[in-house]
Each structure stands twice: as structure tokens, then as C-alpha cells.
Motif scaffolding. Structure first.
Motif, PDB file in Angstrom:
ATOM      1  N   SER A  33       0.828  -1.198   0.000  1.00  0.00           N
ATOM      2  CA  SER A  33       0.000   0.000   0.000  1.00  0.00           C
ATOM      3  C   SER A  33       0.873   1.263   0.000  1.00  0.00           C
ATOM      4  O   SER A  33       0.528   2.280  -0.594  1.00  0.00           O
ATOM      5  N   LEU A  34       2.013   1.179   0.665  1.00  0.00           N
ATOM      6  CA  LEU A  34       2.915   2.332   0.716  1.00  0.00           C
ATOM      7  C   LEU A  34       3.655   2.566  -0.601  1.00  0.00           C
ATOM      8  O   LEU A  34       4.275   3.599  -0.791  1.00  0.00           O
ATOM      9  N   ARG A  35       3.594   1.592  -1.492  1.00  0.00           N
ATOM     10  CA  ARG A  35       4.378   1.724  -2.741  1.00  0.00           C
ATOM     11  C   ARG A  35       3.746   2.724  -3.714  1.00  0.00           C
ATOM     12  O   ARG A  35       4.364   3.760  -3.994  1.00  0.00           O
ATOM     13  N   ASP A  69       6.236  17.237   0.717  1.00  0.00           N
ATOM     14  CA  ASP A  69       6.827  18.541   0.989  1.00  0.00           C
ATOM     15  C   ASP A  69       8.357  18.514   1.023  1.00  0.00           C
ATOM     16  O   ASP A  69       8.964  17.852   1.840  1.00  0.00           O
ATOM     17  N   GLY A  70       8.941  19.221   0.125  1.00  0.00           N
ATOM     18  CA  GLY A  70      10.363  19.465   0.255  1.00  0.00           C
ATOM     19  C   GLY A  70      11.283  18.376  -0.257  1.00  0.00           C
ATOM     20  O   GLY A  70      12.480  18.573  -0.380  1.00  0.00           O
ATOM     21  N   LEU A  71      10.751  17.226  -0.543  1.00  0.00           N
ATOM     22  CA  LEU A  71      11.609  16.115  -0.947  1.00  0.00           C
ATOM     23  C   LEU A  71      11.778  16.121  -2.469  1.00  0.00           C
ATOM     24  O   LEU A  71      10.841  16.422  -3.175  1.00  0.00           O
ATOM     25  N   PRO A  72      12.950  15.773  -2.961  1.00  0.00           N
ATOM     26  CA  PRO A  72      13.042  15.613  -4.421  1.00  0.00           C
ATOM     27  C   PRO A  72      12.282  14.356  -4.800  1.00  0.00           C
ATOM     28  O   PRO A  72      12.817  13.282  -4.967  1.00  0.00           O
ATOM     29  N   LYS A 124      10.615   3.361  -1.783  1.00  0.00           N
ATOM     30  CA  LYS A 124      11.238   4.000  -0.613  1.00  0.00           C
ATOM     31  C   LYS A 124      10.251   4.982   0.017  1.00  0.00           C
ATOM     32  O   LYS A 124      10.450   6.197  -0.019  1.00  0.00           O
ATOM     33  N   PRO A 125       9.137   4.466   0.546  1.00  0.00           N
ATOM     34  CA  PRO A 125       8.126   5.399   1.057  1.00  0.00           C
ATOM     35  C   PRO A 125       8.620   6.258   2.206  1.00  0.00           C
ATOM     36  O   PRO A 125       8.065   7.323   2.461  1.00  0.00           O
ATOM     37  N   PHE A 126       9.649   5.794   2.893  1.00  0.00           N
ATOM     38  CA  PHE A 126      10.143   6.565   4.043  1.00  0.00           C
ATOM     39  C   PHE A 126      11.404   7.351   3.704  1.00  0.00           C
ATOM     40  O   PHE A 126      12.096   7.818   4.593  1.00  0.00           O
ATOM     41  N   PRO A 139      20.211  10.411   5.739  1.00  0.00           N
ATOM     42  CA  PRO A 139      20.032  11.320   6.879  1.00  0.00           C
ATOM     43  C   PRO A 139      18.633  11.919   6.985  1.00  0.00           C
ATOM     44  O   PRO A 139      18.166  12.201   8.065  1.00  0.00           O
ATOM     45  N   ARG A 140      17.958  12.084   5.848  1.00  0.00           N
ATOM     46  CA  ARG A 140      16.628  12.688   5.898  1.00  0.00           C
ATOM     47  C   ARG A 140      15.519  11.656   5.895  1.00  0.00           C
ATOM     48  O   ARG A 140      14.349  11.990   5.724  1.00  0.00           O
ATOM     49  N   GLY A 141      15.880  10.394   6.034  1.00  0.00           N
ATOM     50  CA  GLY A 141      14.869   9.341   6.042  1.00  0.00           C
ATOM     51  C   GLY A 141      13.979   9.466   7.272  1.00  0.00           C
ATOM     52  O   GLY A 141      14.324  10.111   8.261  1.00  0.00           O
TER      53      GLY A 141
HETATM   54  C1  HEM Z   1       3.254   5.756   6.636  1.00  0.00           C
HETATM   55  C2  HEM Z   1       3.780   6.617   7.417  1.00  0.00           C
HETATM   56  C3  HEM Z   1       4.933   7.505   7.122  1.00  0.00           C
HETATM   57  C4  HEM Z   1       5.543   7.782   5.935  1.00  0.00           C
HETATM   58  C5  HEM Z   1       5.228   7.214   4.572  1.00  0.00           C
HETATM   59  C6  HEM Z   1       6.599   8.742   6.217  1.00  0.00           C
HETATM   60  C7  HEM Z   1       7.453   9.244   5.263  1.00  0.00           C
HETATM   61  C8  HEM Z   1       8.441  10.174   5.521  1.00  0.00           C
HETATM   62  C9  HEM Z   1       9.317  10.743   4.537  1.00  0.00           C
HETATM   63  C10 HEM Z   1       9.302  10.393   3.054  1.00  0.00           C
HETATM   64  C11 HEM Z   1      10.134  11.623   5.159  1.00  0.00           C
HETATM   65  C12 HEM Z   1      11.215  12.499   4.521  1.00  0.00           C
HETATM   66  C13 HEM Z   1      10.595  13.849   4.248  1.00  0.00           C
HETATM   67  C14 HEM Z   1      11.516  14.863   3.644  1.00  0.00           C
HETATM   68  O1  HEM Z   1      12.694  14.586   3.421  1.00  0.00           O
HETATM   69  O2  HEM Z   1      11.012  15.955   3.376  1.00  0.00           O
HETATM   70  C15 HEM Z   1       9.761  11.629   6.557  1.00  0.00           C
HETATM   71  C16 HEM Z   1      10.348  12.417   7.511  1.00  0.00           C
HETATM   72  C17 HEM Z   1       9.990  12.425   8.835  1.00  0.00           C
HETATM   73  N1  HEM Z   1       9.057  11.609   9.446  1.00  0.00           N
HETATM   74 FE1  HEM Z   1       7.912  10.240   8.532  1.00  0.00          FE
HETATM   75  N2  HEM Z   1       6.605   9.015   7.544  1.00  0.00           N
HETATM   76  C18 HEM Z   1       5.613   8.283   8.144  1.00  0.00           C
HETATM   77  C19 HEM Z   1       5.290   8.247   9.482  1.00  0.00           C
HETATM   78  C20 HEM Z   1       5.947   8.940  10.474  1.00  0.00           C
HETATM   79  C21 HEM Z   1       5.671   8.844  11.894  1.00  0.00           C
HETATM   80  C22 HEM Z   1       4.628   7.917  12.527  1.00  0.00           C
HETATM   81  C23 HEM Z   1       6.494   9.728  12.521  1.00  0.00           C
HETATM   82  C24 HEM Z   1       6.640  10.067  13.976  1.00  0.00           C
HETATM   83  C25 HEM Z   1       6.205   9.407  14.919  1.00  0.00           C
HETATM   84  C26 HEM Z   1       7.292  10.371  11.510  1.00  0.00           C
HETATM   85  C27 HEM Z   1       8.238  11.335  11.748  1.00  0.00           C
HETATM   86  C28 HEM Z   1       9.027  11.923  10.782  1.00  0.00           C
HETATM   87  C29 HEM Z   1       9.983  12.983  11.054  1.00  0.00           C
HETATM   88  C30 HEM Z   1      10.282  13.607  12.429  1.00  0.00           C
HETATM   89  C31 HEM Z   1      10.585  13.303   9.837  1.00  0.00           C
HETATM   90  C32 HEM Z   1      11.666  14.360   9.577  1.00  0.00           C
HETATM   91  C33 HEM Z   1      12.983  13.650   9.604  1.00  0.00           C
HETATM   92  C34 HEM Z   1      14.193  14.536   9.375  1.00  0.00           C
HETATM   93  O3  HEM Z   1      14.107  15.517   8.633  1.00  0.00           O
HETATM   94  O4  HEM Z   1      15.216  14.176   9.941  1.00  0.00           O
HETATM   95  N3  HEM Z   1       6.945   9.864  10.279  1.00  0.00           N
HETATM   96  N4  HEM Z   1       8.733  10.727   6.760  1.00  0.00           N
END
Ligand code: HEM
Length: 387
Positions: free
Chosen positions: A260-262, A269-272, A318-320, A324-326
Motif C-alpha cells: 500500500s505504501l508503494r 513537501d520538500g523532498l526531491p 522507498k516510502p520513508f 540522513p533525511r529518512g
Molecule cells: C506511513 C507513514 C509515514 C511515511 C510514509 C513517512 C514518510 C516520511 C518521509 C518520506 C520523510 C522524509 C521527508 C523529507 O525529506 O522531506 C519523513 C520524515 C519524517 N518523518 Fe515520517 N513518515 C511516516 C510516518 C511517520 C511517523 C509515525 C512519525 C513520527 C512518529 C514520523 C516522523 C518523521 C519525522 C520527524 C521526519 C523528519 C525527519 C528529518 O528531517 O530528519 N513519520 N517521513
């Protein structure tokens, strides 16, 4: 040092990027390191009771209101569960949207930011367009950002006052531990506001999207839906057996969550984003790239393994993000999504209530600016009768 440089979406140019909007790689590393322990598995388990309480309330509400002919509006309910949970885990803030069955002022204003956040990023790159932005945005949207900043500030101050007196562990505890003096420095408090506001939004929006889209994808694929229901209902004798440590054993559920995340990856926001979003949906890496096929994530020893997907390059999804910015909340998010789906499918048979155009279709009906704008999607939750 930095793989993905941020474009800087702290739209009011306030001089502090929190964590997600911090442009300086060295400073970002410092902040991320400080926050990291709060995303550990140990810390996550300490929050399990709070997480379960919110999901259980969702299930309870569906028993009361989900079985009617019209079903329930998944867009609102996903946001209500997602934001109630995230605000509580971030700074022990009680939003009660599911209890009141009503969007909070915070949610309404966050959603208003969609257009503003997008245009403000464009005008950052093309300054000449700035006057156009102010012409196309209604005043209520322009006012949403200062309103949100004010609300977030109040919530942070309230949380500082409650230092050492919260009902459960939250992310804020990592920033201001109970046994340390309360912060007084204005700049430091401002930074805390930015970090916690961003963590709250990051922990709500993409997770809420997945509550919605995983149910949508499953209801569009009856075969996958039936297989998942079977795995969940044979895997747990009792609803209360569904916990962090048990839910992660379900292989098909894991495959469904990953799949589902694929296609529907979350933050824009902000990501390439071009590279990540396109790769996850490219036929070079995935067979049937635009179809929901959890089977691609299964290993050959699974009964539902399908060799058709054996050449898929799973790492192209790579949904996440990564490096370093992951996303530091990746593990938390994927477990919470699985807990949600396991509890829902253990307790209910789901039926999509088709609109005039049938079920929403990702390619046709989803749009993205800063956030995804999801189409109406109504689901009927029919409680499973057990003897
Ligand atoms: C399905 C759920 C999630 C997805 C797909 C997701 C995806 C992402 C992605 C792609 C980024 C990078 C954004 C960027 O570079 O602009 C990010 C950053 C981040 N996410 Fe998630 N996220 C999810 C859930 C969460 C949850 C549950 C939390 C906290 C409890 C969280 C906290 C953060 C934080 C703090 C950042 C910033 C990291 C940084 O810049 O070092 N995320 N997320």
C-alpha cells in the motif's frame, strides 16, 4: 554529508527549521540525534497502551456508527484517528475528534494549508510569482498558518507546564525530560515548538493516508482482502491478542502494508520526490506497477507467493525516503498501520459503498499538493458475529 537537501518549507521564514525543515546538515544531524531515542522500539512499546486505546476507540465507534447503509467517511475517520493518536503521542494532547466525531480547529486549519504550503514553496523558487500567490489564496487560508503556529505554541507551553505529570510517555519527553529543568529561553522554546509541531504532523498525515488507502486497495482486490481476513482471523483467537509483538508475525498483512505504501507514498513537501515516487511505480522495477499486489513482498515459502513478481526490485519503493533525511518513524508507522488493519478486519466485514464513479481510483481521483487530497470513500463496517 547530505543526500537530500531540504528546500526550506518553514513558510514564514521564522529562522528555525525544527527538524524536517532544517537546512544546515550539521545542525540537522544534532537535532535528529537528540530525538532518535524516542523512535526506538523500547520507547515505542512503552506507548503501546496509548496507541491501543485510540485504535480501540475507532473500533468502538465503528460498532456504533459504521454499519449503516451509507457507511462512514474514511477520509474524516482516518484523519481523526491519525491526528488524535499523533497529538497524544507527540505532546500528550487530547484532541477527542473520534469521541466528538468532529474535526478539530487544528485539523481544519492544517488541511487549509495544502494550497498555501505548495504555493509558498513555488514562490520560494520563483520569487516573481509571490504577488500571484497572495492573489489566488483566500484570506482564511492565509490566516491558517499563523493560527496553527499560535495553537501549537499554546500546546507546547501546556505540555511544559505538565512536565513530569503526563499519563504516558510521549515524544516531547525526549526533548524535555521530566527530571531536567523546564526550558525558559525563548529561542529554545521556539525550536521545541517547531520540532514538536512537525513531529505531530509527520506522525499524523502519512499514517492517516495509509488507514484510508490500505482499506481502499484491499476492497478493490477481493482476493487479497479474503486472504488477509483469513490470516488475521485464524492468527488471533481473541481481539485482545492483537498486540505489537504478535501483529508483526503476520506475513500477508506485512506484505499488504508494504504494498500500500508503494503506489501511494506519502509526504510530498520538500523532498526531491520525482525520483522516489516515479521509481516506486515504474515498470522497470515492478511487474504490474500500478496494481495492488501484496504477493510481490512474499518470500517463496509463502503459500501465496507468486513467481510472476520474482524479478521486482523491491528496493525501488522507498516510502520513508532514506539516509540522513529518512523517516525516523518508519518502524512505528508500519506497526501502527498493521495494528489498525488487524483489529478492524478481526472485528468487521468491510463493504465499500460505491459512489457514482464506483470506488475511487488512485490514478484518476487522488491529487497531491503539500498533502494528498483524497476522494470521498465510504465504507460499511459490519461487525463479525462470533458464537
Ligand atoms: C506511513 C507513514 C509515514 C511515511 C510514509 C513517512 C514518510 C516520511 C518521509 C518520506 C520523510 C522524509 C521527508 C523529507 O525529506 O522531506 C519523513 C520524515 C519524517 N518523518 Fe515520517 N513518515 C511516516 C510516518 C511517520 C511517523 C509515525 C512519525 C513520527 C512518529 C514520523 C516522523 C518523521 C519525522 C520527524 C521526519 C523528519 C525527519 C528529518 O528531517 O530528519 N513519520 N517521513
Amino acid at each position: 554529508m547530505e543526500l537530500f537537501v531540504q528546500v526550506g518549507y518553514d513558510a514564514l521564514d521564522t529562522g528555525d527549521g525544527g527538524i524536517g525543515g532544517e537546512n544546515d546538515p550539521a545542525r540537522h544531524r544534532e537535532i535528529a540525534k537528540k530525538l532518535a531515542p524516542t523512535f526506538s522500539m523500547k520507547n515505542f512499546r512503552a506507548k503501546e497502551a496509548a496507541i491501543q486505546t485510540h485504535i480501540d476507540l475507532f473500533v468502538q465507534r465503528m460498532k456504533e456508527h459504521g454499519g449503516g447503509e451509507k457507511g462512514v467517511d474514511m477520509e474524516s475517520w482516518s484523519d481523526w484517528l491519525g491526528l488524535d493518536l499523533s497529538a497524544d503521542l507527540t505532546y500528550s494532547l487530547d484532541m477527542s475528534q473520534m469521541r466528538d466525531m468532529k474535526s478539530s480547529v487544528l485539523l481544519i486549519n492544517c488541511l487549509k494549508l495544502n494550497l498555501f504550503a505548495t504555493l509558498s514553496q513555488i514562490t520560494r523558487k520563483i520569487r516573481l510569482l509571490t504577488p500571484v500567490m497572495y492573489l489566488c489564496i483566500p484570506p482564511s487560508v492565509l490566516l491558517a498558518m499563523p493560527k496553527l503556529i499560535k495553537m501549537n505554541k499554546q500546546d507546547v507551553m501546556l505540555r511544559i507546564e505538565r512536565q513530569g505529570k503526563t499519563e504516558h510517555l510521549d515524544y516531547f519527553e525526549q526533548l524535555v525530560p521530566a527530571d531536567k529543568p523546564a526550558p525558559v529561553d525563548k529561542k529554545e522554546i521556539y525550536h521545541l515548538q517547531n520540532v514538536s509541531g512537525q513531529v505531530m504532523i509527520a506522525g499524523w498525515q502519512p499514517v492517516a493516508n495509509q488507514y484510508y488507502s490500505l482499506l481502499l486497495f484491499l476492497l478493490g482486490e477481493p482476493d487479497a482482502y479474503a486472504a488477509l481476513v483469513d490470516e488475521i482471523r485464524t492468527g488471533f483467537a481473541d481481539y485482545d491478542d492483537i498486540k505489537i509483538e504478535t501483529v508483526t508475525n503476520l506475513k500477508y498483512l506485512n506484505a499488504c502494508a508494504q504494498e500500500s505504501l508503494r503506489p501511494h507514498s506519502a509526504t510530498a513537501d520538500g523532498l526531491p520526490r520525482v525520483g522516489l515516487f516515479a521509481a516506486a511505480r515504474h515498470p522497470r522495477y515492478f511487474t504490474d506497477p500500478l496494481k495492488f499486489r501484496p504477493e510481490r513482498w512474499l518470500s517463496p515459502d509463502h503459500p501465496r507467493y507468486d513467481p510472476r513478481y520474482k524479478d521486482d526490485s523491491l528496493k525501488a519503493s522507498k516510502p520513508f525516503s532514506q539516509e540522513p533525511r529518512g523517516c525516523p518513524g518508519a518502524v512505528i508507522a508500519s506497526v501502527v498501520i498493521r495494528l489498525f488493519v488487524a483489529k478492524v478486519l478481526w472485528g468487521f466485514d468491510l463493504e465499500a459503498v460505491a459512489g457514482r464513479n464506483g470506488l475511487p481510483v488512485f490514478e484518476r481521483d487522488f491529487t497531491v499538493m503539500a498533502f494528498w487530497k483524497l476522494p470521498p470513500f465510504y465504507v460499511r463496517f459490519k461487525p463479525v458475529e462470533r458464537k
